[in-house]
Write an enzyme that holds these catalytic residues in place. Structure first.
Site, PDB file in Angstrom:
ATOM      1  N   TYR A  21      -5.762 -21.175 -24.489  1.00  0.00           N
ATOM      2  CA  TYR A  21      -4.784 -21.769 -23.712  1.00  0.00           C
ATOM      3  C   TYR A  21      -3.086 -21.423 -24.087  1.00  0.00           C
ATOM      4  O   TYR A  21      -2.434 -20.958 -23.019  1.00  0.00           O
ATOM      5  CB  TYR A  21      -4.875 -23.379 -23.567  1.00  0.00           C
ATOM      6  N   GLU A  43      -1.655 -33.115 -16.735  1.00  0.00           N
ATOM      7  CA  GLU A  43      -0.600 -34.048 -17.594  1.00  0.00           C
ATOM      8  C   GLU A  43      -0.325 -35.684 -17.379  1.00  0.00           C
ATOM      9  O   GLU A  43      -0.085 -36.178 -18.226  1.00  0.00           O
ATOM     10  CB  GLU A  43       0.915 -33.411 -17.260  1.00  0.00           C
ATOM     11  N   TRP A  51      -3.055 -33.126 -25.954  1.00  0.00           N
ATOM     12  CA  TRP A  51      -3.399 -32.275 -24.743  1.00  0.00           C
ATOM     13  C   TRP A  51      -4.735 -31.562 -25.054  1.00  0.00           C
ATOM     14  O   TRP A  51      -5.538 -31.332 -24.326  1.00  0.00           O
ATOM     15  CB  TRP A  51      -2.350 -31.300 -24.963  1.00  0.00           C
TER      16      TRP A  51
END
Length: 193
Positions: A21, A43, A51
């Site tokens: 990522y 988000e 995350w």
């Protein structure tokens, strides 16, 4: 250079999913509405969580939310909402699921007003990526005056779960700011995008 030997921002550690990522998506300027909406959903669900938790569930979110199709999501009714609450593959937070539906509706209103969500959001940086030059992750802010302004404007337009911290993370993820540390191999690569 081997995938594992590259110098990266320290936050991604050595989890292969996190590293991929970081290497392929984080900080790359995004100017298409579909991808901007996907990151907005992710988000939103990330608020209060890590995350990596969201990244590990990303494909489940994609399946549960019709491939992040905001036009479909904007029309979700009670049955779909209740079905999402039962989906163990995603974060089953009532308020965040409701926010995703109302955010899709607000997203489309912005498109009507500005022509695209990308046009709207990138006006906050005059259409350019902000180039920061941080030496380590301790220097990277959680919010800025710009994320404060963006958050405030989105809330005024009916968005939920778009606090300044969430919006700064969104700006980082979608390349509105280059917050790769200067020793990271992606720092200079992202500058050129």
């Amino acid at each position: 250079m081997d995938f594992l030997d590259k110098k990266r921002c320290t936050w991604c550690g050595n989890d292969p999913l996190y590293m991929a990522y970081h290497d392929e998506e984080w900080g790359v300027p995004v100017r298409d509405d579909d991808t901007l909406f996907e990151f907005l959903i992710l988000e939103t669900f990330q608020a209060g969580l890590s995350w990596i938790t969201i990244l590990r569930k990303r494909e489940n979110f994609r399946a549960a939310f019709d491939n992040f199709d905001y036009k479909k999501i904007a029309n979700y009714g009670e049955d779909t909402y209740n079905s999402l609450l039962q989906d163990a593959g995603i974060i089953r937070n009532k308020l965040k699921i409701k926010a995703t539906i109302s955010n899709a509706q607000a997203f489309m209103k912005i498109q009507e007003e500005f022509g695209s969500f990308a046009t709207y959001i990138w006006k906050f940086t005059d259409g350019k990526q902000i180039q920061n030059a941080f030496s380590n992750k301790k220097e990277v802010p959680a919010t800025t005056e710009l994320s404060d302004a963006l958050s405030k404007d989105l809330k005024k337009r009916g968005f939920k779960f778009v606090g300044s911290t969430v919006m700064y993370a969104h700006m980082q993820a979608t390349g509105m700011v280059n917050d790769h540390t200067i020793d990271c191999f992606r720092y200079k690569e992202v500058q050129k995008l």
